[in-house]
Design an enzyme around this catalytic site. Structure first.
Site, PDB file in Angstrom:
ATOM      1  N   ASN A 168      -7.101   0.672   0.110  1.00 29.61           N
ATOM      2  CA  ASN A 168      -7.007  -0.033   1.381  1.00 29.61           C
ATOM      3  C   ASN A 168      -7.704   0.797   2.448  1.00 29.61           C
ATOM      4  O   ASN A 168      -7.097   1.655   3.087  1.00 29.61           O
ATOM      5  CB  ASN A 168      -5.530  -0.255   1.719  1.00 29.61           C
ATOM      6  N   GLY A 185      -7.232 -14.564   2.610  1.00 25.89           N
ATOM      7  CA  GLY A 185      -7.257 -14.874   4.043  1.00 25.89           C
ATOM      8  C   GLY A 185      -7.004 -16.354   4.244  1.00 25.89           C
ATOM      9  O   GLY A 185      -7.909 -17.167   4.072  1.00 25.89           O
ATOM     10  N   GLY A 186      -5.748 -16.688   4.548  1.00 28.03           N
ATOM     11  CA  GLY A 186      -5.449 -18.080   4.912  1.00 28.03           C
ATOM     12  C   GLY A 186      -5.310 -19.055   3.770  1.00 28.03           C
ATOM     13  O   GLY A 186      -5.367 -20.258   3.995  1.00 28.03           O
ATOM     14  N   CYS A 191      -6.806  -1.066   6.909  1.00 28.07           N
ATOM     15  CA  CYS A 191      -5.611  -1.507   7.609  1.00 28.07           C
ATOM     16  C   CYS A 191      -5.742  -1.268   9.104  1.00 28.07           C
ATOM     17  O   CYS A 191      -6.030  -0.156   9.535  1.00 28.07           O
ATOM     18  CB  CYS A 191      -4.360  -0.819   7.100  1.00 28.07           C
ATOM     19  N   LYS A 247     -10.811  -2.535  -0.593  1.00 24.72           N
ATOM     20  CA  LYS A 247     -10.344  -3.611   0.301  1.00 24.72           C
ATOM     21  C   LYS A 247     -10.935  -3.437   1.687  1.00 24.72           C
ATOM     22  O   LYS A 247     -10.705  -2.440   2.367  1.00 24.72           O
ATOM     23  CB  LYS A 247      -8.815  -3.632   0.383  1.00 24.72           C
ATOM     24  N   THR A 277      -6.514  -8.082   7.461  1.00 23.68           N
ATOM     25  CA  THR A 277      -6.247  -8.890   8.653  1.00 23.68           C
ATOM     26  C   THR A 277      -7.269  -8.662   9.772  1.00 23.68           C
ATOM     27  O   THR A 277      -7.993  -7.670   9.786  1.00 23.68           O
ATOM     28  CB  THR A 277      -4.844  -8.572   9.178  1.00 23.68           C
ATOM     29  N   SER A 288       0.821  -1.210   0.000  1.00 20.08           N
ATOM     30  CA  SER A 288       0.000   0.000   0.000  1.00 20.08           C
ATOM     31  C   SER A 288       0.859   1.266   0.000  1.00 20.08           C
ATOM     32  O   SER A 288       1.822   1.390   0.759  1.00 20.08           O
ATOM     33  CB  SER A 288      -0.921   0.021   1.229  1.00 20.08           C
TER      34      SER A 288
HETATM   35  C1  LIG Z   1       3.281  -8.559   6.632  1.00 22.76           C
HETATM   36  C2  LIG Z   1       1.974  -8.149   6.060  1.00 22.76           C
HETATM   37  C3  LIG Z   1       1.824  -6.860   5.552  1.00 22.76           C
HETATM   38  C4  LIG Z   1       0.621  -6.447   5.004  1.00 22.76           C
HETATM   39  N1  LIG Z   1       0.519  -5.194   4.476  1.00 22.76           N
HETATM   40  C5  LIG Z   1      -0.632  -4.816   3.855  1.00 22.76           C
HETATM   41  C6  LIG Z   1      -0.734  -3.561   3.192  1.00 22.76           C
HETATM   42  O1  LIG Z   1       0.193  -2.791   3.136  1.00 22.76           O
HETATM   43  N2  LIG Z   1      -1.912  -3.250   2.594  1.00 22.76           N
HETATM   44  C7  LIG Z   1      -2.987  -4.103   2.620  1.00 22.76           C
HETATM   45  O2  LIG Z   1      -4.022  -3.778   2.058  1.00 22.76           O
HETATM   46  N3  LIG Z   1      -2.916  -5.299   3.229  1.00 22.76           N
HETATM   47  C8  LIG Z   1      -1.765  -5.677   3.845  1.00 22.76           C
HETATM   48  N4  LIG Z   1      -1.690  -6.908   4.450  1.00 22.76           N
HETATM   49  C9  LIG Z   1      -2.859  -7.786   4.441  1.00 22.76           C
HETATM   50  C10 LIG Z   1      -2.787  -8.793   3.292  1.00 22.76           C
HETATM   51  O3  LIG Z   1      -2.805  -8.144   2.056  1.00 22.76           O
HETATM   52  C11 LIG Z   1      -3.987  -9.770   3.355  1.00 22.76           C
HETATM   53  O4  LIG Z   1      -5.184  -9.048   3.258  1.00 22.76           O
HETATM   54  C12 LIG Z   1      -4.002 -10.571   4.632  1.00 22.76           C
HETATM   55  O5  LIG Z   1      -2.712 -10.921   5.032  1.00 22.76           O
HETATM   56  C13 LIG Z   1      -4.830 -11.854   4.506  1.00 22.76           C
HETATM   57  O6  LIG Z   1      -4.309 -12.732   3.566  1.00 22.76           O
HETATM   58  P1  LIG Z   1      -3.322 -13.973   3.935  1.00 22.76           P
HETATM   59  O7  LIG Z   1      -3.975 -14.774   5.019  1.00 22.76           O
HETATM   60  O8  LIG Z   1      -3.143 -14.711   2.645  1.00 22.76           O
HETATM   61  O9  LIG Z   1      -2.049 -13.354   4.417  1.00 22.76           O
HETATM   62  C14 LIG Z   1      -0.479  -7.338   4.990  1.00 22.76           C
HETATM   63  C15 LIG Z   1      -0.325  -8.615   5.517  1.00 22.76           C
HETATM   64  C16 LIG Z   1       0.869  -9.047   6.047  1.00 22.76           C
HETATM   65  C17 LIG Z   1       0.983 -10.438   6.594  1.00 22.76           C
END
Ligand SMILES: Cc1cc2nc3c(=O)[nH]c(=O)nc-3n(C[C@H](O)[C@H](O)[C@H](O)COP(=O)(O)O)c2cc1C
Ligand SMILES: Cc1cc2nc3c(=O)[nH]c(=O)nc-3n(C[C@H](O)[C@H](O)[C@H](O)COP(=O)(O)OP(=O)(O)OC[C@H]3O[C@@H](n4cnc5c(N)ncnc54)[C@H](O)[C@@H]3O)c2cc1C
Ligand SMILES: Cc1cc2nc3c(=O)[nH]c(=O)nc-3n(C[C@H](O)[C@H](O)[C@H](O)COP(=O)(O)OP(=O)(O)OC[C@H]3O[C@@H](n4cnc5c(N)ncnc54)[C@H](O)[C@@H]3O)c2cc1C
Ligand SMILES: Cc1cc2nc3c(=O)[nH]c(=O)nc-3n(C[C@H](O)[C@H](O)[C@H](O)COP(=O)(O)O)c2cc1C
Ligand code: FES
Ligand code: FES
Lengths: 268, 301, 301, 268
Positions: free
Chosen positions: B123, B240-241, B126, B162, B190, B44
């Site tokens: 986004n 997510g996961g 967050c 998002k 998250t 982001s």
């Molecule tokens: C280390 C980390 C940094 C993240 N940074 C962002 C971000 O900058 N912008 C955003 O929209 N989501 C961010 N997320 C969220 C992810 O894009 C995603 O929505 C979330 O991790 C769920 O997916 P996953 O379970 O596959 O990780 C971040 C997630 C992680 C783990």
């Protein structure tokens, strides 16, 4: 699969040089020479440090620089710090029969275990250890036991006056090494790399970048398409050739890409 | 078999690198693209340079990751080099943007739209900064306000909203975004959480609280995607996961057209994209599906 | 070492059987008490007989449980026999109650208070029925209304308000409950989720959505307990993902005085209470704590 | 540790009696005689059924009764149903040299594998199989192969006219068994238990209660302090003595405790 800091008790603190201490920690960890751990001071920060002892207990060797290392230096035996790791790839000395190690300043830390390991494997070893001044020569005694040790200092107070890279160039002109292992300031490493390219010698350089996750997720430690935490911190000549940022650019905490000079300034 | 269309963008497969994973650097994005992702999302981007939080910023616990990186960004005007490199990307680029208020969102949207990414993701969800995002994503009005403002700035570039699973009624928020002009929904960001190191008796993350991702939140993602699918007509980028083909298919059956992968990179490295695609393909073959589009939303009666 | 006091009730140890686990039957509650729990909570009691949902109602996935039992209850007036048997309980009984509106809560509270349980827990947070609970627990005003109404009915019996992590600001809700007369807070109830069987392409739970419990939600619990501890002075019965002494200590350091265990019974059987207590004791010995009360909230600066 | 239904294809459907079918399912599962599985019809319900075949493929044997079993009976070979399990403790025949099995109606299902197992272990076996009418005698042929089979029917259309328990009493007067294993309507089981107590014979009865989780969490299947899904479904005489609810009370879906009659009515 978890990566959580565990608290480890500081068993012993050794003053290595006026600005460098080794912290022996009550934690078991197996790791290869060149691998590192993240050290956590709750409420302050978490930073990567090479492991300078592994096995039944571990150690990190730290130079006092900024906020984090100052806080670490304020700790005593009996205090605890958080540790997670080991991380990174470590050095690869498979097939190496004769090696040269170049260490500049605190760069002696990552190569200590390597030198000891090479010695154990009876690999012929030449070590060039550089520092600003004689008192700051890190691991002088330990390294001397592992091979031929040449010391260079900026002020000539010990060994030869001058740079590690001048010494290296001299050796490369006379001798053939299977690999040059090096760690130290990036300017120095950059020169080491150029020399190895010139003399067509394999090299493995231990690089540093600001890190966050340390396990290949956040992208903070990127050098071009490589991750220092996961693909490195040790990189081969073949990889370094694909790294135009090496010796030139690094990323600040904001992820902004800046010149190495600006990067160093930011850290001051 | 795996090729699909997401809000007008052709994807060779439905997997998408989630925002914040290795995405601050163009070369890493391209590395992930080459590793098999159908599209990649940039970390982001904010209006100006921002450091984010001190470490620890990302940790891995037994059932997922927990992070509070804190939206570090070079700032939308300091990324020329990344944009230039991204021109060589073999797959579509999704640019994720954030702001602390509507004018900031507009500013970033304007700057980013100039670079012509395939899509822009706002986004509004967050959880890891005091001022940014979550405020918007838990209120339908605030979400709609951001989305319509951003939409005005970016013209024809498809806009993804998002969303956060912390919203009381994520379907309502999605609907408000759709009505405000969003071309797609991304869910989920998250889930808020905290872990404490009991020997240190301190929260492990420097920011104390963070966002949970990875396997632990998959049921939350499925539920949110389900609710959104029932509420809107625009396509969903579900995440997510996900770290297996079965996970991806589950999110698709709940209603996702494309599938984001973030934490899965921790568990399997960049090869997770190929792995997930192969597993989707094998499952489809075994269960007689011809096109991945057939899976979208089929768990709804 | 482990004995503590929770809102005026003496507990031989801080572990408490969570509501809904084996708790519809007095003899099972006593079995758990004998297995080592410091107190036991009855399954939530409603105003009249209610079947709950069809099966599947409870499933176990990789990182926790998912349930939509749907608040089955014999009804608060049809439990004479259970109450009589519960007189023989070796530990304190917490009666959990629910209602679809304030008058229902009052009715159940009145009926239950007559039976003189050690404490009454108002479940204003169950996600598994269309009409019950969650509505209250996500609004500070609605929560306060229920709590003050129930408090009036039950007089001196300590009242626990059981909250949902779905609330946008759980600290605010807790504060509202405290001001409305709650003597303690219980957190957290389950997190909303869904899982789909992709071969059947159907949600697995008959009610489709359900509540996630177990290890997956521990960071959510820690975060909520942290927020509540910062917001109120009354003690917290913390729960969510506890199945080891370390888990329990983590919740205590976040601010919980007593620790509920639900899904942990799935992973370790009724002996989970002894296991958790032994592990807490060993950890305290190793780390030089004399009384479990010393652990409460110490992760806050 | 997970308990999730997996879809299994119906490979074969056998009409066992006019009201009972066996469904053979394409799923591998190892289980002991007396253990059960949860069968899921998506969108309808999920119910427990004894396993009547285990190993490379499994089977459940079902009597058409209410909504769920009607829906199950409407399925064809090639359709799928969800299965999770195995659950429960199963029968324990350690040390048993001579046994009697009593099965009433669909109660022949849980004892089929037991009888086959006892036969394999060369344990002397007497089987009393009861049904309303001759045509409803379940697993007649299979059980006949495992020991001495005595049939009783309510209408006398096959075997002896009368109840399984009358036959059991006759046997107990003449012979000594190490254990009586029984499954069937709870009224019958209640009588079997009384007879075993009177004749001081060990018994193991397979009980039934309405179930939800089937893994010992929800408490729905409680009989006093026991869980049918986890501590049972097979209970010993020693346990049955601590179960005043056995033969008398059961819990409806609401968890309300009612007489067995009311419970049976509710299920109609
Ligand atoms: C280390 C980390 C940094 C993240 N940074 C962002 C971000 O900058 N912008 C955003 O929209 N989501 C961010 N997320 C969220 C992810 O894009 C995603 O929505 C979330 O991790 C769920 O997916 P996953 O379970 O596959 O990780 C971040 C997630 C992680 C783990
Ligand atoms: C893989 C890896 C291994 C490491 N191993 C060690 C180790 O064994 N021992 C050790 O002391 N440090 C090691 N470091 C560096 C360490 O992580 C910290 O960056 C360093 O200790 C400075 O921390 P600080 O917060 O105290 O100082 P900061 O506030 O970060 O910096 C203060 C001063 O340090 C200088 N400086 C520090 N690091 C760098 C750098 N990378 N490039 C340029 N200038 C720099 C700055 O110019 C400034 O003078 C390692 C780093 C990495 C990535
Ligand atoms: C551990 C266990 C193992 C089981 N194994 C089998 C099996 O192998 N084969 C099998 O057919 N069933 C078995 N059952 C029963 C089965 O789970 C269902 O309860 C039964 O099939 C009825 O389901 P239904 O929904 O079709 O009927 P429902 O709508 O539940 O009931 C309709 C009719 O069934 C009668 N009835 C059903 N079950 C009972 C009971 N337990 N007590 C009194 N009356 C009852 C009712 O009186 C009524 O006539 C088992 C149950 C348990 C707990
Ligand atoms: C099967 C099941 C049934 C539950 N029923 C209730 C209930 O009736 N009332 C209630 O307040 N909470 C109920 N809960 C929530 C638990 O009491 C507890 O808040 C939650 O499970 C988190 O704790 P855990 O992770 O230890 O299970 C139930 C949980 C489960 C798993
Ligand atoms: S520090 Fe996060 S990827 Fe290297
Ligand atoms: S069915 Fe849930 S405890 Fe037995």
């Amino acid at each position: 699969m978890t990566d959580l800091p565990r608290m480890a008790c500081i068993k012993k603190i050794m003053q290595e040089t006026p600005s460098i201490k080794t912290f022996y920690l009550d934690m078991q960890m197996n790791a290869k020479p060149g691998q590192f751990a993240m050290a956590w001071l709750p409420g302050i920060d978490e930073k990567p440090f090479t492991l300078t002892a592994v096995g039944k207990e571990i150690a990190i060797t730290v130079q006092e620089k900024g906020k984090f290392t100052k806080a670490l230096f304020a700790l005593h035996e009996g205090n605890s710090i958080g540790i997670r790791g080991p991380y990174g790839n470590g050095f690869d000395y498979k097939g190496v029969k004769k090696a040269c190690i170049v260490a500049g300043g605190c760069g002696a830390a990552p190569v200590l275990l390597l030198a000891q390991e090479l010695k154990k494997k009876k690999i012929k070893l030449k070590i060039i250890l550089g520092a600003r001044t004689g008192k700051e020569c890190l691991f002088k005694k330990q390294l001397a036991k592992t091979g031929d040790l040449y010391i260079t200092t900026d002020d000539g107070s010990e060994g030869e006056k001058g740079f590690t890279t001048t010494a290296l160039e001299n050796f490369l002109q006379k001798e053939k090494f299977d690999c040059v292992f090096a760690c130290g300031p990036e300017q120095m490493l950059s020169k080491v790399f150029a020399l190895c390219e010139k003399f067509k010698v394999e090299c493995q350089l231990n690089l540093e970048r600001f890190m966050k996750c340390s396990f290949g997720i956040c992208g903070q430690c990127a050098i071009n398409g490589f991750l220092v935490c996961k693909d490195g911190p040790v990189f081969s000549g073949e990889q370094l050739r694909k790294m135009p940022e090496f010796g030139n650019f690094a990323r600040l905490k904001s992820t902004k890409k800046v010149s190495l000079q600006e990067y160093a300034q930011w850290r001051q | 078999m795996l090729s699909t269309n997401f809000a007008g963008i052709e994807l060779k497969n439905p997997t998408v690198l989630a925002s914040g994973i290795l995405g601050a650097n163009a070369e890493l994005l391209i590395r992930i693209a080459n590793a098999g992702a159908g599209a990649v999302t940039m970390k982001s981007i904010g209006p100006s340079e921002r450091n984010g939080h001190n470490n620890p910023t990302v940790i891995a616990w037994e059932h997922g990751l927990l992070n509070a990186v804190g939206l570090p960004s070079a700032g939308c005007k300091k990324m020329e080099e990344e944009w230039k490199l991204l021109e060589k990307s073999p797959v579509s680029i999704i640019a994720s943007i954030y702001g602390a208020n509507v004018p900031e969102f507009e500013e970033v949207a304007r700057a980013v739209a100039e670079k012509k990414p395939a899509m822009i993701e706002a986004n509004i969800s967050c959880p890891n900064s005091e001022k940014h995002g979550q405020l918007f994503g838990t209120s339908a009005e605030a979400s709609a306000e951001v989305i319509s403002a951003v939409k005005k700035e970016i013209g024809k570039i498809p806009l993804i909203a998002k969303l956060t699973p912390q919203a009381l009624n994520i379907g309502e928020i999605a609907k408000a975004c759709e009505e405000a002009g969003a071309d797609a929904i991304c869910a989920i960001n998250t889930v808020q959480g905290m872990l404490i190191n009991i020997e240190a008796h301190k929260p492990i993350l420097h920011f104390k609280k963070g966002g949970i991702s990875g396997s632990a939140i998959k049921p939350v993602a499925v539920k949110c995607i389900w609710d959104i699918y029932e509420a809107v007509k625009i396509p969903i980028l579900g995440m997510g996961g996900v770290s297996s083909g079965r996970d991806a298919i589950e999110l698709m059956q709940a209603g996702a057209t494309a599938i984001g992968i973030g934490s899965g990179v921790y568990y399997h490295g960049p090869k997770v994209f190929k792995k997930v695609c192969n597993e989707i393909r094998e499952w489809m073959q075994k269960n007689n599906y011809k096109n991945v589009k057939e899976l979208v939303g089929i768990a709804h009666d």
